[in-house]
Design an enzyme around this catalytic site. Structure first.
Site, PDB file in Angstrom:
ATOM      1  N   HIS A   5       0.850  -1.193   0.000  1.00 37.89           N
ATOM      2  CA  HIS A   5       0.000   0.000   0.000  1.00 37.89           C
ATOM      3  C   HIS A   5       0.885   1.242   0.000  1.00 37.89           C
ATOM      4  CE1 HIS A   5      -2.859   3.042   1.218  1.00 37.89           C
ATOM      5  NE2 HIS A   5      -3.812   2.205   0.834  1.00 37.89           N
ATOM      6  N   GLU A  62       0.690   3.954   1.514  1.00 42.58           N
ATOM      7  CA  GLU A  62       0.983   4.510   2.845  1.00 42.58           C
ATOM      8  C   GLU A  62       2.143   3.756   3.494  1.00 42.58           C
ATOM      9  OE1 GLU A  62      -3.027   4.345   4.384  1.00 42.58           O
ATOM     10  OE2 GLU A  62      -3.577   5.952   2.998  1.00 42.58           O
TER      11      GLU A  62
HETATM   12  P1  PGA Z   1      -9.731   5.812  -0.037  1.00 45.65           P
HETATM   13  O1  PGA Z   1      -8.512   4.794   0.286  1.00 45.65           O
HETATM   14  O2  PGA Z   1     -10.874   4.965  -0.537  1.00 45.65           O
HETATM   15  O3  PGA Z   1     -10.032   6.470   1.288  1.00 45.65           O
HETATM   16  O4  PGA Z   1      -9.239   6.770  -1.057  1.00 45.65           O
HETATM   17  C1  PGA Z   1      -8.236   3.708  -0.527  1.00 45.65           C
HETATM   18  C2  PGA Z   1      -7.022   2.961  -0.040  1.00 45.65           C
HETATM   19  O5  PGA Z   1      -6.110   3.605   0.496  1.00 45.65           O
HETATM   20  O6  PGA Z   1      -6.944   1.734  -0.158  1.00 45.65           O
END
Ligand code: PGA
Length: 253
Positions: A97, A99
């Site tokens: 991901h 993040e």
């Molecule tokens: P979001 O996040 O739907 O809040 O844009 C998606 C994700 O990070 O998987």
């Protein structure tokens, strides 16, 4: 076209409390049945896996995790191994991901190691790939996606992708309310499928490539109608039962 079942996965991230999660899961188990046309997965924070594995038992909702250690066992304070996730009935694990890549410095190599750890315990990786806004603006989207994909394929071989879901998540669309248009997303999904097809046509044809980045009840249908979009990885909207249930019921016409 291959008959790929739409997959809708909730990525709750570091949100919720025991109380709010109990509420949410109650609404989801009531709203998802045998007739729900999509495969539904929820990925809570680690600490709620035990609670959810009990509550989801005998329902049609599957359990996933948001992260995993690349290592098997040992003195690694704070880490959670793939076999621990297995103990709680996780079937899917999100890996790569953005993040994790950006805030926790996970490299392509580390993502590939985690991918192996997940598959070694017979769980399915949801492998996230996606470009930053500046990479899109400098016409480097395909280059970035290719690099992220190839790092994993080169380590595990294309055969491992029989049991894999890919999530295309443009970083500029995550949590920003700026969804990629269905056409923009389709273009990248098609690129991913063609890149896999260069190594194995049948795997490329059958693999599910889901889209993530501000998917909501009112745009899910248009996205899932595109030929190469096989569902969604949902962040913010997955915390609201009504929104998420309506995404789970969005199907290709
Ligand atoms: P979001 O996040 O739907 O809040 O844009 C998606 C994700 O990070 O998987």
């Amino acid at each position: 076209m291959a008959n790929r079942k739409i997959l809708v996965a909730a990525n709750w991230k570091m949100n919720g409390s025991l109380e709010s999660i109990r509420h949410l899961i109650k609404a989801l188990t009531q709203g998802i049945s045998n007739e729900t046309p999509t495969e539904v997965v929820v990925c809570p924070s680690f600490v709620y896996l035990s609670e959810l594995s009990e509550q989801l038992n005998k329902t049609n909702i599957k359990l996933g995790a948001q992260n995993v250690s690349h290592l098997e066992v040992g003195a690694y304070t704070g880490e959670v191994s793939a076999s621990m996730l297995n103990d709680y009935g996780c079937e899917y694990v999100i890996v790569g991901h953005s993040e994790r890549r950006m805030l926790y410095q996970e490299t392509d190599e580390r993502v590939a190691e985690k991918f192996c750890a997940i598959q070694s315990k017979n769980m399915t990786p949801i492998l996230c790939v996606g470009e930053l806004l500046e990479e899109r603006e400098s016409a480097n989207t395909e280059k970035v996606i290719a690099r992220q994909l190839d790092a994993v394929i080169d380590k595990v071989t294309i055969d491992a992708f029989v049991n894999t879901v890919i999530a295309y998540e443009p970083v500029w669309a995550i949590g920003t309310g700026k969804t990629a248009t269905p056409e923009q997303a389709q273009e990248v999904h098609q690129f991913i499928r063609l890149r896999l097809a260069r190594r194995n046509k049948s795997i490329a044809e059958n693999i599910r490539i889901v889209y993530g980045g501000s998917v909501k009840a009112d745009n899910a249908n248009q996205l899932f109608e595109m030929a190469d979009i096989d569902g969604g990885l949902i962040g913010g909207a997955s915390l609201i039962a009504k929104e998420f249930l309506s995404i789970c019921h969005a199907v290709r016409k």
